[in-house]
Write a protein that holds these residues in place. Sequence first.
Motif, short mmCIF file in Angstrom:
data_model
loop_
_atom_site.label_atom_id
_atom_site.label_comp_id
_atom_site.label_asym_id
_atom_site.label_seq_id
_atom_site.Cartn_x
_atom_site.Cartn_y
_atom_site.Cartn_z
N LEU A 155 -13.63 1.41 0.92
CA LEU A 155 -12.50 2.00 0.18
C LEU A 155 -11.45 2.59 1.12
O LEU A 155 -10.28 2.67 0.79
CB LEU A 155 -12.99 3.08 -0.78
N LEU A 174 -9.00 -0.69 2.65
CA LEU A 174 -8.40 -1.77 1.87
C LEU A 174 -7.09 -2.19 2.50
O LEU A 174 -6.38 -1.39 3.10
CB LEU A 174 -8.16 -1.31 0.43
N PHE A 206 -3.46 -3.11 2.31
CA PHE A 206 -2.24 -3.04 1.52
C PHE A 206 -1.08 -3.48 2.40
O PHE A 206 -0.87 -2.94 3.49
CB PHE A 206 -1.98 -1.62 1.02
N ARG A 250 -9.29 7.47 -0.96
CA ARG A 250 -10.44 6.82 -1.58
C ARG A 250 -10.32 6.82 -3.10
O ARG A 250 -10.66 5.83 -3.77
CB ARG A 250 -11.73 7.53 -1.15
N ASN A 275 -7.64 4.26 -4.18
CA ASN A 275 -8.16 2.90 -3.98
C ASN A 275 -9.19 2.54 -5.04
O ASN A 275 -9.21 1.42 -5.56
CB ASN A 275 -8.78 2.78 -2.59
N MET A 277 -1.90 -5.49 -2.90
CA MET A 277 -3.25 -5.24 -2.40
C MET A 277 -3.93 -6.57 -2.17
O MET A 277 -4.09 -7.37 -3.09
CB MET A 277 -4.05 -4.41 -3.41
#
Length: 568
Positions: free
Chosen positions: A159, A162, A164, A187, A190, A262
């Motif tokens: 998390l 990620l 982006f 977190r 996300n 994302m």
Amino acid sequence: MPPDPKLSGLARRLVLDGLLEEQAALDAQIASKKGKQTFSQYLVAKKILPAKKLATIAANEFGLPLFDLDAIEPESLPRDLVKEDLIKKHQALPLYKRGNRLHIGIAEPTNLVAIDEIKFQTGINTEAVLVEADKLSVLIEKFLESKDEAMSDMLDEDLDDLDFEDTEADDKGGEPESDADDTPVVRFVNKVLLDAIKKGASDIHFEPYEKRYRVRFRIDGVLREIASPPNAMGGRLSARIKVMSRMDTAERRIPQDGRIKMRISKNKAIDFRVNTCPTLFGEKIVLRILDASAAKLGIDMLGYEPEQKQLYMDALANPYGMILVTGPTGSGKTVSLYTGLNILNTEDRNISTAEDPVEINLEGINQVNMNPKVGLDFNSTLRAFLRQDPDIIMVGEIRDLETASIAVKAAQTGHMVMSTLHTNDAPQTLSRLINMGVPPFNIASAVNLIIAQRLARRLCEHCKTEDNIPSEALLEEGFTQQDIDGGLKLYKAVGCDQCDKGYKGRVGIYQVMKLSEDMGRIIMREGNAMELADQAQKEGIADLRQSGLKKAKDGVTSLEEINRVTKD
């Protein structure tokens, strides 16, 4: 001599049955509380009594059904109904849901607080079944682990990590960097984004209030609260989302628009359209999840009746003219338009779109994102399109007379034009154009087809049941006596572990109105929407209500849902 009054519930029963010494029962009762275990768990863990025997005695004493957890697979347990903290706190696990009744497995029969709290949290009638303490502990552990794994199934990255794209905000000062990069906040945001994708949400709402903060998902057109983080986190959540979507973190007085991409894998990314709006107690932020795959479902998946689909396909086959799609925000207009564009998207056609903003990126189509700050609006973009040898033009929305006039002229001069308006049904769309100031003869000659639409929730195929409604009520709702005599069957939502309160997914309800010569005459003499609606009925064009009732007759959705999205 009666047992010590300090003994209660199961402990007292075991002493009376001679299965446990009084002092041993008192010691076990105290030790289990200190160790934050249930009394049953303590006895089983210390091997004082076997779990199966203990569960059988408890079931007989308290009149609860006994359930063998060996018959349950962790994957089949209902998810996202009971909060994890309640499961851990009470050692109570949701086992299965039947209709509006949730069955909870417990090993401690006197734990009535667990049932009450779970019932309050879920809003579902809750009943307890007795299970063996050792098996319950193991299954709870597996259940909580599988919930964590379900999230990571969607994305292998942690998390914190990620991917982006374009997440660096412009250097405009404002929020302290620690707010935007606060690990718990990162977190949390996300996880919310991943949860929204997993649950098939269309929108995410971050909402600050005076004494609380809430996060809601719109799933199948209905908002559901999914989290209530501490109120003090509101500013930090706003800062984080604004950084991710390249907004000015220092500006909190005016609305802002942004976008987040994302990346799920090397080949797949999810786009979020972001908007902030200042409210009394902070900034409300709404993220629209842009699902490009929805535009590629194909026309057969959208819910058009055969005759409606044929009308749309015939209109798309015309080399020129205007196709208008109308309905409220969130009714699927963009998907309908892009489905048509996908059909037309061939090598020999030049297709250009002007949108505010571009929601779905499609290869082979020239898409322009409106930017009024630099003078790039619908009018200037449409004029530019007309100089670039277009075959098909799509305008995101007709909002004013100038945009309408350019679009109509383009449709009259050999171009296919597709666009949207916000009106309640197809006849009102024509009246709206007249009220904007578009000359009636231009409307009559340019518009080929109007599609009005709504989205209704589909009934879950696993749990829907027949709904018994009196004939008088059916006639009042709009069904005919012929429908009733022909064995009309309607279904209602029930709810199971495969769906959301009896519904799963959505289906379109349409009014597809081709402009006939008689309608053209009504427009030319500036007739009103009621006259156009009457003419449409004479020509056998089903309105939204009639199309909705057809979906209910076919068992696709419920009458209750049709009443929610349409009116007489």
